[in-house]
Scaffold this active site. Structure first.
Site, PDB file in Angstrom:
ATOM      1  N   VAL A   1      51.139  68.517  86.009  1.00 20.81           N
ATOM      2  CA  VAL A   1      51.501  69.775  85.368  1.00 20.81           C
ATOM      3  C   VAL A   1      52.646  70.522  86.017  1.00 20.81           C
ATOM      4  CG1 VAL A   1      50.656  72.029  84.315  1.00 20.81           C
ATOM      5  CG2 VAL A   1      49.082  70.291  84.501  1.00 20.81           C
TER       6      VAL A   1
ATOM      7  N   ASN B   1      55.706  72.370  81.817  1.00 22.52           N
ATOM      8  CA  ASN B   1      55.573  73.859  81.189  1.00 22.52           C
ATOM      9  C   ASN B   1      56.669  74.724  82.037  1.00 22.52           C
ATOM     10  OD1 ASN B   1      53.948  76.470  80.851  1.00 22.52           O
ATOM     11  ND2 ASN B   1      54.069  76.261  83.228  1.00 22.52           N
TER      12      ASN B   1
ATOM     13  N   SER C   1      57.482  73.833  74.363  1.00 17.03           N
ATOM     14  CA  SER C   1      58.569  73.908  73.530  1.00 17.03           C
ATOM     15  C   SER C   1      58.443  75.829  73.230  1.00 17.03           C
ATOM     16  CB  SER C   1      58.519  73.452  72.343  1.00 17.03           C
ATOM     17  OG  SER C   1      59.710  73.344  71.551  1.00 17.03           O
TER      18      SER C   1
ATOM     19  N   TYR D   1      68.515  79.219  75.511  1.00 13.89           N
ATOM     20  CA  TYR D   1      67.049  78.816  75.565  1.00 13.89           C
ATOM     21  C   TYR D   1      66.656  78.519  74.165  1.00 13.89           C
ATOM     22  CZ  TYR D   1      62.139  79.840  75.735  1.00 13.89           C
ATOM     23  OH  TYR D   1      60.733  79.735  75.835  1.00 13.89           O
TER      24      TYR D   1
ATOM     25  N   LYS E   1      65.286  74.427  74.237  1.00 11.14           N
ATOM     26  CA  LYS E   1      64.061  74.002  73.505  1.00 11.14           C
ATOM     27  C   LYS E   1      64.127  72.927  72.340  1.00 11.14           C
ATOM     28  CE  LYS E   1      61.172  76.076  76.354  1.00 11.14           C
ATOM     29  NZ  LYS E   1      60.373  75.338  77.207  1.00 11.14           N
TER      30      LYS E   1
ATOM     31  N   VAL F   1      53.434  84.898  74.182  1.00 10.12           N
ATOM     32  CA  VAL F   1      52.195  84.798  75.209  1.00 10.12           C
ATOM     33  C   VAL F   1      52.442  85.795  76.279  1.00 10.12           C
ATOM     34  CG1 VAL F   1      50.500  83.649  76.943  1.00 10.12           C
ATOM     35  CG2 VAL F   1      51.954  82.343  74.756  1.00 10.12           C
TER      36      VAL F   1
ATOM     37  N   THR G   1      52.758  86.894  79.375  1.00  8.77           N
ATOM     38  CA  THR G   1      53.289  86.393  80.614  1.00  8.77           C
ATOM     39  C   THR G   1      54.523  87.130  81.217  1.00  8.77           C
ATOM     40  OG1 THR G   1      55.037  84.771  79.623  1.00  8.77           O
ATOM     41  CG2 THR G   1      52.617  84.013  79.733  1.00  8.77           C
TER      42      THR G   1
END
Length: 256
Positions: free
Chosen positions: A9, A86, A137, A151, A155, A182, A184
């Site tokens: 990961v 990720n 993605s 970006y 992606k 999300v 983050t």
């Protein structure tokens, strides 16, 4: 060869990546995870919590670091079952007329070329185990956002790369999964830094409203999906596809 699932990961120090590691071990305590990130204190915390977690400190763009990560896994276990790519960045957020080559190159090195490089050195081990490549993605890969041209393009390239792997390597499955919006550090950066200087007011408002209305996803939600794919394999009908984390086709992985 060990029967434990061996999973790599990237970007595991926080956010989705950290949640992925925690989700993998919550679902399979015998799994083995190899992670890479720049922040060693976060990596050490994961190692303290999970004895089967091993790590390399460094940039995903550093070929020597990713080669070391792959070698650690294959030397110890003789295989790699899954990779969850990720690690990623949003910057540069700017109008196309403000294009800066160095900024775009740095972005693609992190969000795309580092993944291509990791895949290329991992393919022999993945083919040996009939393994899985899971790419984080974004909905931005199929929809434009003001100021996000770099970006969005990176992606979209990642989605296409997943298709190419599926076409060229019958022993390995690949998938690109959008994790949703999300809660983050990236979202914080959108609201406080990138948005005000590089996005339209309407585009920025969407993200500030999501936060204000408590509509951002917790990292554990998409992380659970990525963990299931890594532990139980990408369904054959999804090989090479791009899907959202909440797609119906992902609902029963690991429960069939």
């Amino acid at each position: 060869m060990s029967s434990s699932k061996v999973i790599i990961v990237t970007g595991v120090s926080r956010g989705i990546g950290k949640a992925v590691v925690e989700s993998i071990f919550s679902k399979d305590s015998n799994a083995v995870v190899y992670g890479i990130a720049r922040t060693e204190t976060s990596l050490q915390e994961l190692k303290t919590q999970y004895s089967n977690f091993h790590y390399v400190v460094g940039e995903v763009t550093d070929t020597a670091k990713t080669e070391a990560l792959v070698k650690m896994a294959t030397d110890s276990y003789g295989k790699i079952d899954s990779i969850i790519a990720n690690a990623g960045v949003l910057n540069p957020v700017a109008k196309i007329t403000e294009f800066n080559y160095d900024d775009w190159k740095r972005h693609f090195d992190i969000n795309f070329f580092s993944i291509v490089q990791l895949v290329s050195i991992s393919l022999p081990a993945l083919e040996k185990s009939r393994g899985n490549l899971i790419f984080v993605s974004s909905g931005a890969s199929v929809k434009s956002y003001n100021g996000w041209s770099c970006y969005c393009a990176a992606k979209a390239a990642l989605n296409s790369f997943a298709q190419s792997i599926a076409a060229e390597h019958s022993l390995v499955r690949s998938i690109a999964v959008a994790p949703g919006v999300v809660d983050t550090k990236m979202q914080e950066d959108i609201r406080d830094t990138f948005g005000p200087r590089g996005m339209s007011n309407d585009a920025l408002k969407r993200f500030t409203d999501l936060k204000r209305n408590n509509q951002l996803l917790e990292p554990t939600v998409p992380a659970a999906v990525f963990a299931e794919l890594a532990l139980h394999a990408i369904p054959p009908q999804l090989n090479g596809k791009y899907v959202r984390y909440d797609d119906e086709s992902l609902k029963n992985i690991g429960h069939s």
